[in-house]
Design an enzyme around this catalytic site. Sequence first.
Site, PDB file in Angstrom:
ATOM      1  N   PRO A  71       4.065   2.321  12.795  1.00 33.99           N
ATOM      2  CA  PRO A  71       3.106   2.263  12.019  1.00 33.99           C
ATOM      3  C   PRO A  71       3.391   2.096  10.535  1.00 33.99           C
ATOM      4  O   PRO A  71       4.322   2.499  10.033  1.00 33.99           O
ATOM      5  CB  PRO A  71       2.494   3.605  12.347  1.00 33.99           C
ATOM      6  CG  PRO A  71       2.926   4.246  13.572  1.00 33.99           C
ATOM      7  CD  PRO A  71       4.201   3.421  13.601  1.00 33.99           C
ATOM      8  N   GLU A  72       2.368   1.287   9.784  1.00 36.21           N
ATOM      9  CA  GLU A  72       2.803   1.205   8.579  1.00 36.21           C
ATOM     10  C   GLU A  72       1.360   1.805   7.709  1.00 36.21           C
ATOM     11  O   GLU A  72       0.509   2.472   8.273  1.00 36.21           O
ATOM     12  CB  GLU A  72       2.645  -0.422   8.164  1.00 36.21           C
ATOM     13  CG  GLU A  72       3.773  -1.037   9.044  1.00 36.21           C
ATOM     14  CD  GLU A  72       3.943  -2.567   8.721  1.00 36.21           C
ATOM     15  OE1 GLU A  72       3.530  -2.992   7.737  1.00 36.21           O
ATOM     16  OE2 GLU A  72       4.384  -3.217   9.464  1.00 36.21           O
TER      17      GLU A  72
END
Length: 285
Positions: free
Chosen positions: A2-3
């Site tokens: 996840p960013e």
Amino acid sequence: MPELPEVETVRRGLAQWVTGRRIASVEVRHPRAVRRHVPGGVHFADVLAGRTVLDARRRGKYLWLPLDSGDAIIGHLGMSGQLLLQPPGTADETHLRVRFRFADDGPELRFVDQRTFGGLSVSEGGADLPAEIAHIARDPMDPEFSDAAFVAALRRRRTEVKRALLDQTLISGVGNIYADEALWRAGLHGVRPTDALTGPAAQRLLGHVRDVLSEAIKEGGTSFDALYVNVNGESGYFDRALNVYGREGEPCRQCGSPVRREAFMNRSSYSCPRCQPRPRGSLRG
């Protein structure tokens, strides 16, 4: 992994559903989930019981929940971590690692992590900003982020532009997906030397980074599989708007050339060979 858009989506959900609630008890079901909490799982649970969550905040890809004690819960999703709100009595997830029950008997907060690369910990006195993540740079969505300082720092670096975008001490929250998307919009190849970028080119790139992140946040982030979901278990939809990432061999949406994939730091980079030519000699941005 996840960013920023995915973590920001989770943060917003936590802010809505957890803020103001008092923790009744914590159940640590797997020690690896709290491995960064050095005193151990029992201490983690004991120090949080009776505490009230005041807010949900984020620095880059890290979340933290300030508590009324002045401490904070720090969370990192790793590659497959999920923070889910579930009604009490809902069947346990296969990879449930930590459960938070609240005094209002409302939805539980559950940390679910298949690969156990993520984790939770308590930061003593870290309500304002945990010391453990203070070294991480601000992200371009932060109102105190300085565009001028970033551009100057970027151009001082002697590295490749994509490597710089992934450097969390320079700019946080940007990972492989959104770096590729921003570089495509800016017409820059990821191996372009940072010290060869002109000021306007660096500012243009930053603008595209911010635009990509903003658009992804509106879509709830990017979900390629069931591992990333928001607190309600819903997927993000920005994958439908990706221009190059994961589109090897498909036509560039701008010029029609087949998107290329190149090896990059044990991962892959995606770009358009026509819109983003590899730099030669002293070619400048």
